[in-house]
Design a protein around this motif. Structure first.
Motif, short mmCIF file in Angstrom:
data_model
loop_
_atom_site.label_atom_id
_atom_site.label_comp_id
_atom_site.label_asym_id
_atom_site.label_seq_id
_atom_site.Cartn_x
_atom_site.Cartn_y
_atom_site.Cartn_z
N SER A 125 -6.46 -9.88 -4.49
CA SER A 125 -5.75 -10.47 -5.88
C SER A 125 -4.06 -10.19 -5.55
O SER A 125 -3.49 -8.98 -5.60
CB SER A 125 -6.10 -8.59 -6.37
OG SER A 125 -6.11 -8.64 -7.74
N GLN A 126 -3.74 -10.74 -6.49
CA GLN A 126 -2.09 -10.36 -7.21
C GLN A 126 -2.15 -10.88 -8.74
O GLN A 126 -2.20 -11.55 -9.33
CB GLN A 126 -1.42 -12.14 -6.43
CG GLN A 126 0.01 -11.82 -5.83
CD GLN A 126 0.15 -12.65 -5.27
OE1 GLN A 126 -0.24 -14.33 -4.61
NE2 GLN A 126 1.26 -13.05 -4.36
N SER A 131 0.07 -6.56 -5.44
CA SER A 131 -1.30 -6.84 -4.33
C SER A 131 -1.89 -6.90 -3.80
O SER A 131 -0.88 -6.55 -2.90
CB SER A 131 -0.20 -8.73 -4.39
OG SER A 131 1.18 -8.38 -3.44
#
Length: 155
Positions: A125-126, A131
């Motif tokens: 996930s960023q 992130s």
């Protein structure tokens, strides 16, 4: 009966995340020759015992790993909900590890940790503020905290 079953689950959970046992195993494992047991994340025979990788996880792993490096997923005691996920890059595959490979990216989970994450999905996930790799849709987790790295197990 329920109390006995709950007690044995707690004992198994403690054995799985005991830091003194894990540390000594990791030190001893670094001196052993490599052993591999691989399972493709799309293989049907493993079913629920699988870890599924998202496309963003595969893409990020291909960007950051070199040579024989892979992402190791471990479950440790701690965090605000009792257990927490730990991610690290590693190159040593131990005899009790399971290797999940998809699109050339590999995630390795030891057998003790696999009991706590089987059937889950690993994602990258960023966001604006961070992130990270994350475990999503873990069928073994009863609830998690808002940070996404801590969880409690289903009894």
């Amino acid at each position: 009966m329920a109390a006995v079953r709950g007690l044995s689950l707690t004992a198994a959970a403690l054995r799985a995340v005991a830091p003194w046992a894990r540390g000594s195993r990791l030190l001893a494992a670094s001196r052993r020759p490599q052993a591999r047991r691989e399972a493709s994340s799309s293989s049907p025979e493993a079913g629920e015992e699988q870890i599924h990788l998202t496309a963003s996880c595969v893409q990020r792993l291909l960007e950051i790993t070199e040579g024989s490096e892979f992402l190791r997923l471990e479950v440790e005691g701690g965090g605000c909900s009792g257990f927490q996920y730990k991610f690290s890059l590693d190159t040593v595959i131990n005899p009790d590890d399971r290797v999940f490979e998809q699109g050339g990216a590999r995630v390795v989970v030891d057998s003790d940790s696999l009991a706590f994450v089987k059937g889950a999905q690993v994602d990258f996930s960023q966001e604006l503020i961070r992130s990270s790799f994350q475990v999503l849709n873990n069928p073994q987790a009863q609830q998690g905290c808002s940070c996404g790295s801590s969880f409690s197990i289903k009894l």
